[in-house]
Design an enzyme around this catalytic site. Structure first.
Site, short mmCIF file in Angstrom:
data_model
loop_
_atom_site.label_atom_id
_atom_site.label_comp_id
_atom_site.label_asym_id
_atom_site.label_seq_id
_atom_site.Cartn_x
_atom_site.Cartn_y
_atom_site.Cartn_z
N ASP A 143 59.66 -25.28 24.88
CA ASP A 143 58.64 -26.26 25.28
C ASP A 143 59.28 -27.55 25.76
O ASP A 143 59.81 -28.33 24.98
CB ASP A 143 57.74 -26.54 24.06
CG ASP A 143 56.50 -27.30 24.45
OD1 ASP A 143 55.73 -27.66 23.54
OD2 ASP A 143 56.29 -27.52 25.65
N ASP A 147 48.38 -29.13 24.07
CA ASP A 147 49.19 -30.15 23.40
C ASP A 147 48.33 -31.22 22.76
O ASP A 147 47.75 -32.07 23.45
CB ASP A 147 50.14 -30.83 24.42
CG ASP A 147 51.32 -29.95 24.74
OD1 ASP A 147 51.65 -29.79 25.93
OD2 ASP A 147 51.92 -29.41 23.79
N MET A 203 48.01 -34.49 20.52
CA MET A 203 48.85 -35.63 20.13
C MET A 203 47.98 -36.71 19.51
O MET A 203 46.87 -36.97 19.99
CB MET A 203 49.56 -36.20 21.37
CG MET A 203 50.43 -35.17 22.07
SD MET A 203 51.25 -35.91 23.52
CE MET A 203 52.08 -34.45 24.15
N SER A 216 51.15 -25.64 30.04
CA SER A 216 50.63 -26.69 29.15
C SER A 216 49.61 -27.52 29.91
O SER A 216 49.91 -28.07 30.97
CB SER A 216 51.77 -27.61 28.70
OG SER A 216 51.21 -28.85 28.29
N MET A 228 61.58 -27.35 20.87
CA MET A 228 61.29 -28.43 21.83
C MET A 228 62.56 -28.73 22.60
O MET A 228 63.61 -29.01 22.00
CB MET A 228 60.85 -29.70 21.09
CG MET A 228 59.55 -29.60 20.29
SD MET A 228 58.15 -29.15 21.30
CE MET A 228 58.13 -30.49 22.47
N MET A 232 50.97 -31.98 17.47
CA MET A 232 51.93 -33.06 17.32
C MET A 232 51.20 -34.21 16.63
O MET A 232 50.89 -35.25 17.23
CB MET A 232 52.49 -33.50 18.69
CG MET A 232 53.40 -32.44 19.29
SD MET A 232 53.65 -32.63 21.07
CE MET A 232 52.21 -31.76 21.66
N HIS A 252 49.48 -26.64 19.97
CA HIS A 252 50.70 -27.31 19.50
C HIS A 252 50.28 -28.64 18.89
O HIS A 252 49.91 -29.57 19.62
CB HIS A 252 51.63 -27.50 20.71
CG HIS A 252 52.90 -28.22 20.38
ND1 HIS A 252 53.74 -28.69 21.37
CD2 HIS A 252 53.48 -28.57 19.21
CE1 HIS A 252 54.76 -29.29 20.82
NE2 HIS A 252 54.64 -29.23 19.51
N HIS A 297 48.74 -23.30 26.70
CA HIS A 297 49.38 -24.16 25.69
C HIS A 297 48.63 -25.48 25.64
O HIS A 297 48.52 -26.19 26.66
CB HIS A 297 50.84 -24.38 26.08
CG HIS A 297 51.66 -25.14 25.07
ND1 HIS A 297 52.19 -24.55 23.94
CD2 HIS A 297 52.03 -26.45 25.03
CE1 HIS A 297 52.86 -25.46 23.25
NE2 HIS A 297 52.80 -26.62 23.88
C1 DX5 Z 1 55.51 -32.37 25.12
C2 DX5 Z 1 54.64 -31.10 25.06
C3 DX5 Z 1 55.05 -30.10 26.11
C4 DX5 Z 1 54.91 -30.66 27.53
C5 DX5 Z 1 55.69 -29.81 28.50
O1 DX5 Z 1 55.31 -33.12 23.95
O2 DX5 Z 1 54.73 -30.48 23.81
O3 DX5 Z 1 54.25 -28.92 25.97
O4 DX5 Z 1 53.55 -30.65 27.88
O5 DX5 Z 1 55.60 -30.46 29.75
P1 DX5 Z 1 56.73 -30.21 30.86
O6 DX5 Z 1 56.73 -28.71 31.09
O7 DX5 Z 1 56.25 -31.00 32.03
O8 DX5 Z 1 58.02 -30.71 30.26
ZN ZN Z 2 53.75 -28.49 23.64
#
Ligand code: DX5
Ligand code: ZN
Length: 218
Positions: free
Chosen positions: A174, A36, A38, A9, A138, A69, A67, A34
């Protein structure tokens, strides 16, 4: 292809060198990247949008696993598809019309994913499986990297595996994936592992020894 995949990620990558970070992790064997996204509304953090995906596309020669969010999600699906996402995962918790959202993603020629928060039961995906190419469990509450793995989700992965049966649906994990937790979820049936802090450490370019030790050891 259900072989084990590692999807670092970039949330934990160096935001000032994102293109180089993507190239670095691919060179070190990342199977997917990946991304992320947000919005500071669905989760209490704000990262980047379609423009970042478009900028990174030339630096990602493998699968761009996006992903989302964000809520609402529908207004942005087309933009992420156009930006070059290969997989677009959405949270059913983000709105009332996930069935239609998955249809939209598939209609744009992309793979459709569902990402479930730790508190969300598997029932919500029961009538969505025919429209789904990936289910992301998650194992932290979304919003940040470097959090502690939530062990209660391992049983959920096992049940998801049974629910999916022989459908060609990836089971992605994840959050909090490390050399210690990875074997637990692989044993439960996961075949895609997202890892941010375990790969990037303190946020600099994925050092081979960190990446090699933590992930390739699985
Ligand atoms: C959290 C993200 C994850 C996160 C994982 O909201 O969706 O993808 O980046 O990070 P680690 O592997 O450090 O938990
Ligand atoms: Zn993620």
């Amino acid at each position: 292809d259900r072989s084990l995949k590692i999807a670092p990620s970039i949330l934990s990558a160096d935001f000032a060198a994102m293109g180089a970070e993507c190239e670095a992790i691919e060179a070190q064997g990342a199977d997917w990247v990946h991304v992320d996204v947000m919005d500071g509304h669905f989760v209490p953090n704000l990262t980047f949008g379609p423009a970042m995906c478009a900028a990174l596309r030339p630096h990602i020669h493998t699968v761009m696993d996006v992903h989302l969010m964000i809520a609402p999600v529908d207004p942005f699906i087309e933009a992420f598809a156009k930006a070059g996402a290969d997989i677009i995962s959405v949270h059913p918790e983000a709105g009332p019309h996930t069935h239609r959202t998955l249809q939209t993603i598939r209609g744009l020629g992309k793979k459709a994913g569902l990402a479930l928060n730790p508190g969300t039961p598997l029932d919500v995906i029961e009538y969505l499986l025919d429209l789904t190419d990936l289910v992301c469990i998650m194992t932290v509450n979304p919003g940040f990297g470097g959090q502690k793995f939530i062990h209660s989700q391992i049983e959920k992965v096992r049940r998801l595996k049974r629910m999916i049966g022989d459908r060609p649906i990836h089971i992605e994990i994840d959050g909090g994936v490390t050399p210690e937790t990875a074997p637990l979820v692989v044993d439960a049936g996961a075949n895609v592992l997202v890892a941010g802090s375990a790969v990037f450490g303190g946020g600099s370019v994925g050092q081979p020894e960190v990446y090699g030790r933590n992930i390739r050891a699985i």
